[in-house]
Design an enzyme around this catalytic site. Structure first.
Site, mmCIF file in Angstrom:
data_model
loop_
_atom_site.group_PDB
_atom_site.id
_atom_site.type_symbol
_atom_site.label_atom_id
_atom_site.label_comp_id
_atom_site.label_asym_id
_atom_site.label_seq_id
_atom_site.Cartn_x
_atom_site.Cartn_y
_atom_site.Cartn_z
ATOM 1 N N PHE A 1 -5.124 1.913 -3.898
ATOM 2 C CA PHE A 1 -6.181 2.110 -4.894
ATOM 3 C C PHE A 1 -5.621 2.292 -6.308
ATOM 4 O O PHE A 1 -4.558 1.774 -6.635
ATOM 5 C CB PHE A 1 -7.100 3.259 -4.486
ATOM 6 C CG PHE A 1 -7.850 2.990 -3.206
ATOM 7 C CD1 PHE A 1 -8.632 1.853 -3.068
ATOM 8 C CD2 PHE A 1 -7.776 3.853 -2.130
ATOM 9 C CE1 PHE A 1 -9.318 1.586 -1.885
ATOM 10 C CE2 PHE A 1 -8.460 3.599 -0.945
ATOM 11 C CZ PHE A 1 -9.244 2.459 -0.828
ATOM 12 N N ALA B 1 -5.170 5.879 0.566
ATOM 13 C CA ALA B 1 -4.821 6.624 -0.642
ATOM 14 C C ALA B 1 -5.949 7.526 -1.116
ATOM 15 O O ALA B 1 -5.716 8.455 -1.879
ATOM 16 C CB ALA B 1 -4.435 5.666 -1.756
ATOM 17 N N LYS C 1 -14.265 -3.560 3.188
ATOM 18 C CA LYS C 1 -13.127 -3.918 2.336
ATOM 19 C C LYS C 1 -12.410 -5.183 2.815
ATOM 20 O O LYS C 1 -11.817 -5.915 2.036
ATOM 21 C CB LYS C 1 -12.136 -2.744 2.280
ATOM 22 C CG LYS C 1 -10.988 -2.939 1.294
ATOM 23 C CD LYS C 1 -10.148 -1.672 1.205
ATOM 24 C CE LYS C 1 -9.002 -1.834 0.217
ATOM 25 N NZ LYS C 1 -7.932 -2.697 0.728
ATOM 26 N N TRP D 1 -2.350 -16.174 -6.624
ATOM 27 C CA TRP D 1 -3.389 -16.436 -5.621
ATOM 28 C C TRP D 1 -3.482 -17.933 -5.352
ATOM 29 O O TRP D 1 -3.589 -18.376 -4.209
ATOM 30 C CB TRP D 1 -4.739 -15.891 -6.114
ATOM 31 C CG TRP D 1 -5.830 -15.934 -5.080
ATOM 32 C CD1 TRP D 1 -6.185 -14.956 -4.204
ATOM 33 C CD2 TRP D 1 -6.726 -17.032 -4.832
ATOM 34 N NE1 TRP D 1 -7.235 -15.365 -3.419
ATOM 35 C CE2 TRP D 1 -7.578 -16.633 -3.780
ATOM 36 C CE3 TRP D 1 -6.878 -18.305 -5.388
ATOM 37 C CZ2 TRP D 1 -8.585 -17.466 -3.274
ATOM 38 C CZ3 TRP D 1 -7.878 -19.142 -4.879
ATOM 39 C CH2 TRP D 1 -8.724 -18.719 -3.840
ATOM 40 N N THR E 1 -2.252 -8.621 -2.992
ATOM 41 C CA THR E 1 -1.951 -10.011 -3.345
ATOM 42 C C THR E 1 -0.857 -10.062 -4.410
ATOM 43 O O THR E 1 0.071 -10.877 -4.342
ATOM 44 C CB THR E 1 -3.221 -10.704 -3.861
ATOM 45 O OG1 THR E 1 -4.250 -10.579 -2.872
ATOM 46 C CG2 THR E 1 -2.984 -12.174 -4.140
ATOM 47 N N ARG F 1 1.782 -1.437 3.459
ATOM 48 C CA ARG F 1 1.085 -0.663 4.482
ATOM 49 C C ARG F 1 0.460 -1.595 5.516
ATOM 50 O O ARG F 1 0.118 -2.741 5.216
ATOM 51 C CB ARG F 1 -0.019 0.194 3.855
ATOM 52 C CG ARG F 1 0.479 1.263 2.914
ATOM 53 C CD ARG F 1 -0.665 1.907 2.179
ATOM 54 N NE ARG F 1 -1.386 0.943 1.346
ATOM 55 C CZ ARG F 1 -2.615 1.108 0.892
ATOM 56 N NH1 ARG F 1 -3.282 2.191 1.187
ATOM 57 N NH2 ARG F 1 -3.186 0.200 0.143
ATOM 58 N N LYS G 1 -4.372 -5.995 -5.566
ATOM 59 C CA LYS G 1 -3.109 -5.251 -5.602
ATOM 60 C C LYS G 1 -2.128 -5.743 -4.536
ATOM 61 O O LYS G 1 -0.961 -5.983 -4.840
ATOM 62 C CB LYS G 1 -3.400 -3.754 -5.430
ATOM 63 C CG LYS G 1 -2.190 -2.862 -5.502
ATOM 64 C CD LYS G 1 -2.575 -1.438 -5.758
ATOM 65 C CE LYS G 1 -3.709 -0.980 -4.874
ATOM 66 N NZ LYS G 1 -3.427 -1.100 -3.413
ATOM 67 N N PHE H 1 -8.598 -15.387 -13.246
ATOM 68 C CA PHE H 1 -9.802 -15.994 -12.672
ATOM 69 C C PHE H 1 -10.219 -17.145 -13.588
ATOM 70 O O PHE H 1 -9.950 -17.134 -14.796
ATOM 71 C CB PHE H 1 -10.936 -14.974 -12.550
ATOM 72 C CG PHE H 1 -10.850 -14.121 -11.314
ATOM 73 C CD1 PHE H 1 -11.706 -14.328 -10.236
ATOM 74 C CD2 PHE H 1 -9.919 -13.102 -11.215
ATOM 75 C CE1 PHE H 1 -11.626 -13.546 -9.097
ATOM 76 C CE2 PHE H 1 -9.828 -12.308 -10.076
ATOM 77 C CZ PHE H 1 -10.690 -12.527 -9.015
#
Length: 565
Positions: free
Chosen positions: A310, A282, A114, A418, A82, A103, A80, A390
C-alpha cells in the site's frame, strides 16, 4: 509516445499463459549460480531454495536494496507490484544483475475485490495462476500451524487447564485465508460437555496472523521455533501471560512450517529470478515479504528490488521501523509509484472523468505524493518517483508532475513496463541505479526503542500521517502500560488502519489535516515482537464485496483458469 496501458488487448492472465517459461532449475543455475542440489522443485517452474544453502551465503557481500512503495491507493490504480517486477527487469535490461523479492498473494483479495498480486501486463511473475492461488502451500501451512495452536488451547482447557488459562482472556483467534465476514465473531464449543467449554472467539484472515508475522521476521528455523514458543495465547485470572511453549505447541507448529520457511524461487516474464515468500498485509500487519528471502536475495544479486504494501504511510513505515529495525536492513533507494490518474483522484476527480486533462485537480492531488516524499526524507532515504504511463496522460500533465517533483528535490520519470516490459522502465532503472551507487542513503528510524508505546503510536500519527494526535480510551493506554511493565516496552508498533488515506477516513484523499487517529484496540504479538494498534474501522477479517472477483473466475473446457487478474 510508447505503447501504454489499456492499448494492449490481452489480459494479464492471457499474457502470463502465453509466456514461454524456462525451467526454474536453469534460471537458478544460470542467473544465480544455484545448483540443483540446493533446490526443492515444485513442478517445472517453481522451487524452494534450501535453508542450508542460504546459510552458506552468510559471508558474501550484500547488494544494493531498493524499496518500492506508493502513494495512497485509489480505484484508479497505481501498479506497485507491476513496477517492482518491471523495474527489476529494467535493471537487468541496462546491464546490471538484479532480482526481486515479493510477497505471496492472499486468496482473500484474489476472490474479493483487489485481485491477484503477481504484477500485470508484461511486468509479471510467473506461473501467475500458481502464485495467486495455492503456490507452494506456504499460506496453508501458516493457517494450519495457527489453528493447531487454537485447537491445543481449547484441548488444554478441556483436559484440566493446568496453566490456569482464563477462557475469558484468550487472545488467540483462529484464521482462514479467505474474506469471510460471518466468522469475525463466533461462539465456539457449543453442543455440551463433550465439546468443551463454550466461549466467544473469532477469525482473522491468515495474513493478519501472528504466525505469518513470525514466519516473515524469523531468520532461520531455530528463530522461528523460539518466536512461536513466545506467542502469548491468553492470560490467567490474575493476568499472568500463558505462552504457546507452556502448551507444548511450538514444536509441532514448527514442524508444519519446516518446508514453508524456505524461500520460493520463480521468474518474471523476462526470465529474471524472483523470490516470492510470505505475505502479511500492510494495512493490518507489517506488509513485507520474509526476511530470509530479502537477505538471501542481497547475497545473490547486485541490486534487489522489494516492495512494501500500500502507501508509504503504511508499507514503507513498517518496512523501515519494523523489518529494517529487526533485520538490520538499510535501503539504498526508495521508489514511489504513482499514476497521473490516481493523483487526479486525490485531487477530487471522479473515476469516470479521469481521461480528461485536469491540471488543477492534478496539482491538488500532488499533495499526497509530496507528503510521502517528505516522509521518506525523514528516514534519511533518497527517492525516485516512477509514474506508470496511461494512454490518456497528456504532455501538460506529465510536465506538471515532473516540475513539482523537481521542486521537491526528486526526479520523476515515466515508466511503460506494463506494455513494454523491462525496456519500458529503463529510464527509471538508470535513475535508481545512479541513486544507489551515489551512496547517500542514511537510514534513520522514526523512534527509538526506549520511547513509551503510546508515544510511538503518537509519533507515527504526527510525523507520518500528519494528524493532530492519537486518541485512545483509558483501557487501551492501561493495557500498553501493563505490557511495558511486563518488559515489552521496547517493541515497535504496527498500526492497522485504512490504506486509502493518511487518516482513518478512507474518503479523505490528498493530504488531509486536522484529524485524530482513534486507537480502538491493541494486541501484543510477543513472538513477532511488535504491538498492533487497531485504528478506526479497519477489519482484521475482511468481507467480500457485492460483486466479488470470484464471480468471474472459472476453468474453461481446456482446463485453463480464466478470469483471474
Amino acid at each position: 509516445m510508447p505503447a501504454s496501458q489499456h492499448q494492449n488487448p490481452k489480459s494479464d492472465i492471457e499474457i502470463a499463459q502465453a509466456a514461454k517459461m524456462r525451467p526454474i532449475m536453469d534460471v537458478a543455475k544460470e542467473r544465480l549460480g544455484i545448483d540443483a542440489k540446493n533446490l526443492e522443485p515444485y513442478g517445472h517452474y517453481k522451487a524452494k531454495v534450501s535453508m542450508d544453502y542460504i546459510k552458506s551465503l552468510a559471508g558474501k557481500k550484500d547488494g544494493k536494496l531498493i524499496l518500492v512503495t506508493a502513494i495512497n491507493p485509489t480505484p484508479a490504480g497505481e501498479g506497485k507490484t507491476t513496477t517492482t517486477v518491471g523495474l527489476t527487469d529494467a535493471i537487468n535490461h541496462i546491464g546490471k544483475k538484479a532480482m526481486c523479492a515479493l510477497r505471496e498473494p492472499s486468496l482473500g483479495p484474489c476472490f474479493g475485490v483487489k485481485g491477484g498480486a503477481a504484477g500485470g501486463g508484461y511486468a509479471q511473475v510467473v506461473p501467475m495462476e500458481d502464485i495467486n492461488l495455492h503456490f507452494t502451500g506456504d499460506f496453508h501451512a501458516i493457517t494450519s500451524a495457527h489453528n493447531l495452536l487454537s485447537a491445543l488451547i481449547d484441548n488444554h482447557i478441556y483436559w484440566g487447564n493446568a496453566s490456569g488459562l482464563d477462557s475469558r482472556r484468550i487472545a488467540w483467534r483462529r484464521v482462514l485465508d479467505m474474506n469471510d465476514r460471518a466468522l469475525r465473531e463466533i461462539v465456539c464449543s457449543l453442543g455440551g460437555v463433550a465439546n468443551g467449554y463454550p466461549r466467544e472467539a473469532g477469525f482473522d484472515i491468515t495474513v493478519a496472523s501472528e504466525v505469518m508475522a513470525i514466519f516473515c521476521l524469523a531468520k532461520d528455523i531455530d528463530d522461528l521455533k523460539t518466536r512461536l514458543g513466545n506467542v502469548i495465547v491468553g492470560y490467567t485470572r490474575d493476568r499472568k501471560p500463558v505462552r504457546a511453549k507452556e502448551l507444548n505447541g511450538h514444536g509441532a507448529m514448527t514442524a508444519l512450517l519446516k518446508d514453508a520457511i524456505a524461500p520460493n524461487l520463480v521468474q518474471t516474464l523476462e526470465g529474471t529470478p524472483a523470490f516470492i515468500h510470505g505475505g502479511p498485509f500492510a494495512n493490518i500487519a507489517h506488509g513485507c515479504n520474509s526476511v530470509s528471502a530479502t537477505t538471501a536475495a542481497l547475497k545473490l544479486a547486485d541490486y534487489v528490488v522489494t516492495e512494501a504494501g500500500f502507501g508509504a504511510d503504511l508499507g514503507a513505515e513498517k518496512f523501515l521501523d519494523i523489518k529494517c529495525r529487526k533485520a538490520g536492513l538499510k535501503p539504498d533507494c526508495v521508489v514511489i509509484v504513482a499514476t497521473i490518474r490516481a493523483l487526479k483522484m486525490h485531487g477530487g476527480v471522479a473515476k469516470a472523468d479521469l481521461k480528461k486533462e485536469d491540471l488543477k485537480a492534478l496539482e491538488a492531488g500532488m499533495s499526497n505524493l509530496q507528503r510521502h516524499i517528505e516522509n521518506l526524507k525523514k528516514f534519511g532515504l533518497p527517492a525516485v518517483v516512477s509514474i506508470n504511463r496511461f494512454s490518456a496522460d497528456t504532455d501538460a500533465e506529465i510536465k506538471l508532475v515532473r516540475e513539482k517533483c523537481k521542486a521537491l528535490g526528486v526526479e520523476a520519470l515515466m515508466a511503460d513496463h506494463w506494455a513494454m516490459g523491462g525496456e519500458g522502465a529503463a529510464d527509471v532503472a538508470k535513475a535508481v541505479v545512479k541513486v544507489c551507487d551515489e551512496g547517500k542513503a542514511n537510514l534513520k528510524l522514526l523512534y527509538p526503542d526506549e520511547m513509551p508505546l503510546f508515544e510511538k503510536i503518537r509519533t507515527i500519527v504526527k510525523e507520518i500521517y500528519r494528524g493532530d494526535d492519537a486518541v485512545a480510551d483509558k483501557s487501551v493506554k492501561d493495557q500498553l502500560k501493563t505490557w511495558e511493565e511486563m518488559g515489552f516496552g521496547k517493541l515497535p508498533v504496527c498500526i492497522a488502519k485504512t490504506q486509502y488515506s493518511f487518516s482513518t477516513n478512507p474518503d479523505a484523499k490528498g493530504a488531509p489535516t486536522g484529524f485524530t487517529i482513534p486507537v480502538r484496540e491493541v494486541r501484543l504479538s510477543a513472538g513477532a515482537e511488535f504491538i498492533v494498534a487497531i485504528c478506526g474501522e479497519i477489519m482484521t477479517m475482511p468481507g467480500l464485496p457485492k460483486v466479488p472477483s470470484a464471480d468471474t473466475i472459472d476453468v474453461n473446457a481446456e482446463g485453463r483458469i480464466v478470469g483471474l487478474f
